[in-house]
Design a protein around this motif. Structure first.
Motif, PDB file in Angstrom:
ATOM      1  N   ASN A  60     -27.329   7.169  24.295  1.00  0.00           N
ATOM      2  CA  ASN A  60     -28.101   6.090  24.828  1.00  0.00           C
ATOM      3  C   ASN A  60     -29.280   6.036  23.679  1.00  0.00           C
ATOM      4  O   ASN A  60     -29.921   7.165  23.499  1.00  0.00           O
ATOM      5  N   GLY A  61     -29.552   4.812  23.043  1.00  0.00           N
ATOM      6  CA  GLY A  61     -30.762   4.759  22.229  1.00  0.00           C
ATOM      7  C   GLY A  61     -30.414   5.084  20.740  1.00  0.00           C
ATOM      8  O   GLY A  61     -31.207   5.391  19.913  1.00  0.00           O
ATOM      9  N   THR A  65     -26.525  -0.927  19.847  1.00  0.00           N
ATOM     10  CA  THR A  65     -26.482  -2.340  20.153  1.00  0.00           C
ATOM     11  C   THR A  65     -27.399  -3.130  19.222  1.00  0.00           C
ATOM     12  O   THR A  65     -27.212  -4.131  18.887  1.00  0.00           O
ATOM     13  N   GLN A 107     -22.357  -7.019  26.716  1.00  0.00           N
ATOM     14  CA  GLN A 107     -22.048  -5.866  27.610  1.00  0.00           C
ATOM     15  C   GLN A 107     -22.324  -6.619  28.819  1.00  0.00           C
ATOM     16  O   GLN A 107     -21.456  -6.050  29.905  1.00  0.00           O
ATOM     17  N   GLU A 195     -19.386  -2.490  24.653  1.00  0.00           N
ATOM     18  CA  GLU A 195     -18.788  -1.975  25.912  1.00  0.00           C
ATOM     19  C   GLU A 195     -17.844  -2.676  26.642  1.00  0.00           C
ATOM     20  O   GLU A 195     -18.252  -3.015  27.866  1.00  0.00           O
ATOM     21  N   SER A 198     -16.984  -1.615  30.315  1.00  0.00           N
ATOM     22  CA  SER A 198     -18.213  -0.864  31.140  1.00  0.00           C
ATOM     23  C   SER A 198     -17.627  -1.489  32.559  1.00  0.00           C
ATOM     24  O   SER A 198     -17.699  -2.737  32.555  1.00  0.00           O
ATOM     25  N   HIS A 226     -18.392   3.676  25.372  1.00  0.00           N
ATOM     26  CA  HIS A 226     -18.650   5.090  25.982  1.00  0.00           C
ATOM     27  C   HIS A 226     -17.458   5.978  26.337  1.00  0.00           C
ATOM     28  O   HIS A 226     -17.578   7.257  26.384  1.00  0.00           O
TER      29      HIS A 226
END
Length: 275
Positions: A60-61, A65, A107, A195, A198, A226
Motif C-alpha cells: 500500500n502506498g 493507483t 477498485q 484490484e 477485491s 494483491h
C-alpha cells in the motif's frame, strides 16, 4: 519534511527482454507525479506488450493507483511521456483516451445500479461513439451494434441468466464481472483493472481469474492485484513497485524468486506453486 521517495537512490529492475517503446502497446517514460512536496511517482518507465496480461504489485502506498490515474488521464503527470500504440497521449484528456482505446475499471464498483445488466452493457457499448450516447431520442432497438455487443458480453461474462436484473441486485462478484464487461464493451485495445478480485469469495475469484486470463487473448490487460496466487498464475509480466518507483520487473517466476522482492514486499506470500 522531505519524503523518502525524493532521496531514495534509483532502483534497479531485473527485467529481461523488455520490449522497446515501439514494441509496446502502452508505454510510459520517466513518469513523475507530485502532490505538493510529496513524490507519488518518480521516473517510472513501463512497457506493456500487446495481447499480454501484465500485473502491477506492491505494498500500500507504492504508487500503483497513482500510476493508473496518470496512464488514464485522471491526473496529469508532472514529468514524462505516455504513449498508446505509438501515439503520444501525455496531454490527451481522459475521455479522449477512452476513444483511442484505453479503458479502466476501478477498485470501487461503478455501475448504473437501477438499470438492468443488459442496459449497463448496451450503454457502455453505445458510449464508444459520443453522439450516440447523447442521443436519448433514438430507439434502443435502433442501435443494433450496441445491442449485439451487449448480448455477446452477457454470454462471455456468464451473466445471461441475470440480464434483466438491476445491476444493484447482483452479487459483488457479478458486479465486478459486469464492470469489466462494460470496459470490454467499448472495444478497447488496453484494459486497466484496479484490484479486480477485491472483496470476492472463492468462487467469484475463480470466475474473475478465468475472465482476466481469457482477456489477454484479444485485449491487453494491465491490472493491480494483491492476490499473489492470481498474479503468479496468469501474468505474462509482473512489475513490482515501491515508494513510487519500479523495484523489479520480469516473468512471474523470476519476480517470485528475486531476493529484493522478498525482502521489500512479498516475503513468504509467493512461495506457492505457479501453475
Amino acid at each position: 519534511m522531505t519524503h523518502p521517495a525524493t532521496t531514495r537512490p534509483a532502483m534497479t529492475t531485473t527485467a529481461r527482454g523488455a520490449p522497446s517503446a515501439g514494441d509496446a502497446i502502452l508505454s510510459a517514460d520517466g513518469l513523475g507525479v507530485r502532490y505538493g512536496s510529496f513524490v507519488a511517482l518518480k521516473d517510472v518507465t513501463l512497457r506493456v506488450r500487446e495481447n499480454s496480461v501484465h500485473a502491477i504489485i506492491g505494498p500500500n502506498g507504492a504508487g500503483k493507483t497513482t500510476l493508473f490515474h496518470a496512464l488514464t488521464g485522471r491526473i496529469r503527470a508532472a514529468t514524462g511521456r505516455i504513449a498508446l500504440a505509438g501515439r503520444d497521449i501525455t496531454r490527451v484528456p481522459d475521455d479522449d483516451r477512452v476513444r483511442l482505446g484505453l479503458a479502466r475499471s476501478f477498485q470501487v464498483t461503478s455501475l448504473f445500479a437501477t438499470l438492468s445488466v443488459r442496459e449497463n452493457l448496451r450503454l457502455a457499448a453505445q458510449g464508444r461513439t459520443p453522439w450516440q450516447a447523447l442521443a436519448p431520442w433514438r430507439s434502443v432497438q435502433g442501435n443494433g451494434a450496441a445491442l449485439a455487443t451487449a448480448e455477446a458480453m452477457l454470454e462471455r461474462l456468464d451473466l445471461a441468466r441475470v440480464a434483466l436484473r438491476p445491476a444493484g441486485e447482483l452479487s459483488h462478484g457479478q458486479q465486478r464481472r459486469l464492470e469489466v464487461g462494460m470496459a470490454m464493451a467499448a472495444r478497447p485495445r488496453v484494459i486497466l483493472l484496479d484490484e479486480p478480485t477485491s472483496g470476492m469469495g472463492t468462487d467469484d475469484i475463480g470466475a474473475m481469474t478465468d475472465l482476466i486470463r481469457a482477456l489477454g487473448r484479444d485485449h491487453t490487460v494491465l491490472f493491480i492485484e494483491h492476490n499473489m496466487g492470481i498474479v503468479m498464475n496468469i501474468s505474462d509480466t509482473v512489475t513490482v513497485m515501491r515508494a513510487g518507483q519500479i523495484l523489479v520487473e520480469g516473468k512471474p517466476a523470476a519476480v517470485r524468486d528475486d531476493p529484493e522482492v522478498r525482502r521489500a514486499y512479498l516475503g513468504n506470500m509467493i512461495t506457492g506453486d505457479i501453475r
